[in-house]
Design an enzyme around this catalytic site. Structure first.
Site, mmCIF file in Angstrom:
data_model
loop_
_atom_site.group_PDB
_atom_site.id
_atom_site.type_symbol
_atom_site.label_atom_id
_atom_site.label_comp_id
_atom_site.label_asym_id
_atom_site.label_seq_id
_atom_site.Cartn_x
_atom_site.Cartn_y
_atom_site.Cartn_z
ATOM 1 N NE ARG A 7 8.240 -46.924 8.675
ATOM 2 C CZ ARG A 7 9.121 -47.767 8.167
ATOM 3 N NH1 ARG A 7 9.382 -48.895 8.798
ATOM 4 N NH2 ARG A 7 9.724 -47.496 7.029
ATOM 5 C CG HIS A 8 4.177 -44.868 6.260
ATOM 6 N ND1 HIS A 8 4.552 -45.874 5.385
ATOM 7 C CD2 HIS A 8 5.290 -44.138 6.497
ATOM 8 C CE1 HIS A 8 5.826 -45.753 5.098
ATOM 9 N NE2 HIS A 8 6.311 -44.711 5.767
ATOM 10 C CG ASN A 14 8.104 -48.808 3.167
ATOM 11 O OD1 ASN A 14 6.954 -48.405 3.329
ATOM 12 N ND2 ASN A 14 9.155 -48.121 3.599
ATOM 13 C CD GLN A 20 8.544 -45.172 1.086
ATOM 14 O OE1 GLN A 20 7.631 -45.437 0.308
ATOM 15 N NE2 GLN A 20 8.421 -45.336 2.377
ATOM 16 C CD GLU A 86 10.801 -40.318 7.174
ATOM 17 O OE1 GLU A 86 10.954 -39.657 8.208
ATOM 18 O OE2 GLU A 86 10.885 -41.563 7.108
ATOM 19 C CG HIS A 144 6.852 -40.500 7.536
ATOM 20 N ND1 HIS A 144 6.366 -41.082 6.385
ATOM 21 C CD2 HIS A 144 6.208 -39.300 7.645
ATOM 22 C CE1 HIS A 144 5.467 -40.272 5.818
ATOM 23 N NE2 HIS A 144 5.356 -39.191 6.570
#
Length: 207
Positions: A7-8, A14, A20, A86, A144
């Site tokens: 995951r980023h 966040n 997001q 995402e 994501h």
């Protein structure tokens, strides 16, 4: 085929708990440090990536580039995969948990991509990977949370509960899907043991 899920890194949204979705928010400094650490984890594991696929959103692209730098993987060989984008959360994007609860208590946001739609998309992605990259042994996906939850649910053929926070909710940790001839298994990298450990879900492994 071994598929690694990353995951980023963290963004300011966040940190604030804002949803997001497809709003293109960049990494913050903590997020960049998380991705540098992820690259170190993968390098220590001794795995050489045959392919890195990334979501088109900038927070994922920068995450992939930072991680690739730690693996000596050329940035120009990172491939953008549109199906890794995402989940769209429509009018829910940008809202904090409190704002979402007040405006949309059922967690259904006008204009959002449905669960069925994102599951269909991840199944298409899996088929594309199998058909296009069958000669690749180690593939890293940088994307994501919601898309990874759906991806694992697709692997489990619906037998895995679609409960996001109990699976991948953290940034900088690396998960692995091992695709064998007879079974598919899920593992999470343990820094304490410097290896990937199998993960059990509810009533058994993903099969």
């Amino acid at each position: 085929m071994n598929i690694y899920l990353l995951r980023h890194g963290e963004t300011d949204w966040n940190r604030a708990g804002r949803l997001q979705g497809r709003t293109d928010i960049p990494l913050n400094e903590k997020g960049r440090a998380q991705m540098k650490h992820a690259g170190e984890i993968l390098r220590k594991s001794g795995i050489r990536m045959d392919l890195i696929l990334v979501s088109p959103l900038s927070r994922a692209r920068e995450s992939a580039e930072i991680t690739a730098g730690g693996l000596d993987y050329p940035k120009e060989k990172i491939l953008v995969e549109e199906m890794l984008i995402e989940q769209c959360f429509g009018e829910g994007e940008g809202l904090t948990p409190g704002e979402r609860a007040a405006r949309f208590p059922d967690d259904i946001f006008p204009g959002m991509e449905s669960r069925g739609e994102i599951l269909d998309r991840t199944r298409m992605l899996l088929r594309k990977m199998i058909d296009t990259y069958e000669d690749k042994e180690h593939i890293l996906l940088v994307a994501h949370g919601a898309i990874f939850y759906a991806l694992m649910s697709a692997f489990a053929d619906g037998r895995f509960a679609y409960i996001g926070k109990s699976v991948i909710h953290d940034q900088g940790n690396v998960y692995l899907i091992r695709c064998g001839q007879d079974r598919t298994e899920m593992a999470r990298y343990s820094e304490e043991k410097s290896t990937f450990e199998d993960v059990d879900f509810y009533d058994g492994r993903i099969i």
